[in-house]
Design a protein around this motif. Sequence first.
Motif, PDB file in Angstrom:
ATOM      1  N   LYS A  33     148.255 -30.483 -43.907  1.00  0.00           N
ATOM      2  CA  LYS A  33     147.890 -30.928 -42.567  1.00  0.00           C
ATOM      3  C   LYS A  33     148.716 -30.204 -41.524  1.00  0.00           C
ATOM      4  O   LYS A  33     149.895 -29.908 -41.724  1.00  0.00           O
ATOM      5  N   TYR A  34     148.090 -29.915 -40.388  1.00  0.00           N
ATOM      6  CA  TYR A  34     148.741 -29.186 -39.305  1.00  0.00           C
ATOM      7  C   TYR A  34     149.805 -30.045 -38.642  1.00  0.00           C
ATOM      8  O   TYR A  34     149.567 -31.206 -38.318  1.00  0.00           O
ATOM      9  N   GLN A  35     150.974 -29.475 -38.450  1.00  0.00           N
ATOM     10  CA  GLN A  35     152.054 -30.134 -37.732  1.00  0.00           C
ATOM     11  C   GLN A  35     152.234 -29.405 -36.403  1.00  0.00           C
ATOM     12  O   GLN A  35     152.532 -28.222 -36.372  1.00  0.00           O
ATOM     13  N   SER A  36     152.027 -30.108 -35.322  1.00  0.00           N
ATOM     14  CA  SER A  36     152.146 -29.509 -34.003  1.00  0.00           C
ATOM     15  C   SER A  36     153.600 -29.190 -33.706  1.00  0.00           C
ATOM     16  O   SER A  36     154.487 -29.999 -33.989  1.00  0.00           O
ATOM     17  N   PRO A  37     153.884 -28.016 -33.126  1.00  0.00           N
ATOM     18  CA  PRO A  37     155.272 -27.713 -32.777  1.00  0.00           C
ATOM     19  C   PRO A  37     155.774 -28.599 -31.639  1.00  0.00           C
ATOM     20  O   PRO A  37     156.956 -28.764 -31.459  1.00  0.00           O
ATOM     21  N   ARG A  38     154.860 -29.179 -30.858  1.00  0.00           N
ATOM     22  CA  ARG A  38     155.266 -30.025 -29.737  1.00  0.00           C
ATOM     23  C   ARG A  38     155.451 -31.477 -30.148  1.00  0.00           C
ATOM     24  O   ARG A  38     155.777 -32.306 -29.323  1.00  0.00           O
ATOM     25  N   SER A  39     155.221 -31.802 -31.396  1.00  0.00           N
ATOM     26  CA  SER A  39     155.291 -33.203 -31.798  1.00  0.00           C
ATOM     27  C   SER A  39     156.711 -33.760 -31.683  1.00  0.00           C
ATOM     28  O   SER A  39     156.895 -34.942 -31.478  1.00  0.00           O
ATOM     29  N   ALA A  40     157.718 -32.913 -31.795  1.00  0.00           N
ATOM     30  CA  ALA A  40     159.090 -33.388 -31.701  1.00  0.00           C
ATOM     31  C   ALA A  40     159.533 -33.509 -30.243  1.00  0.00           C
ATOM     32  O   ALA A  40     160.469 -34.243 -29.930  1.00  0.00           O
ATOM     33  N   GLU A  41     158.879 -32.793 -29.346  1.00  0.00           N
ATOM     34  CA  GLU A  41     159.256 -32.826 -27.929  1.00  0.00           C
ATOM     35  C   GLU A  41     158.762 -34.119 -27.286  1.00  0.00           C
ATOM     36  O   GLU A  41     157.758 -34.695 -27.694  1.00  0.00           O
ATOM     37  N   THR A  42     159.468 -34.542 -26.272  1.00  0.00           N
ATOM     38  CA  THR A  42     158.991 -35.681 -25.502  1.00  0.00           C
ATOM     39  C   THR A  42     158.258 -35.157 -24.273  1.00  0.00           C
ATOM     40  O   THR A  42     158.723 -34.240 -23.609  1.00  0.00           O
ATOM     41  N   VAL A  43     157.154 -35.731 -23.973  1.00  0.00           N
ATOM     42  CA  VAL A  43     156.365 -35.316 -22.821  1.00  0.00           C
ATOM     43  C   VAL A  43     156.808 -36.143 -21.630  1.00  0.00           C
ATOM     44  O   VAL A  43     156.859 -37.374 -21.706  1.00  0.00           O
TER      45      VAL A  43
END
Length: 119
Positions: A33-43
Amino acid sequence: MVLVALAVITAAPAAAQNDPYTIMKPEPWLPPKYQSPRSAETVPPPSHVLPPAPRDRVPPAIVVPQTGRVLPNLPTLSPSGPNGTETGQDRAARCAHQLGVYGAEAGNPAAYLGSCVNQ
């Protein structure tokens, strides 16, 4: 009889877990499954910008030709257009409401409604 039914019910899930042909197994040829590189960042939250306040515009009064009376327009209760403007549906609803409020003072109902909507 009850013991046989209980044995069948408890044996069925155990047999399904050991089944090599189950459709719930992950398929080996699919990529992970694809793991987004932005998933760890807070928006950051969006900035709090208030929309402009709706304009409280009331159209000019209507002169009824049959009676010569000047009937004021009522304000729109819920303008649903962009930035709180009055749409055609809002205008038609307001004019129909005014026709009910003014009643016989409005003269010919169809003429009043037409002149109010086409202002």
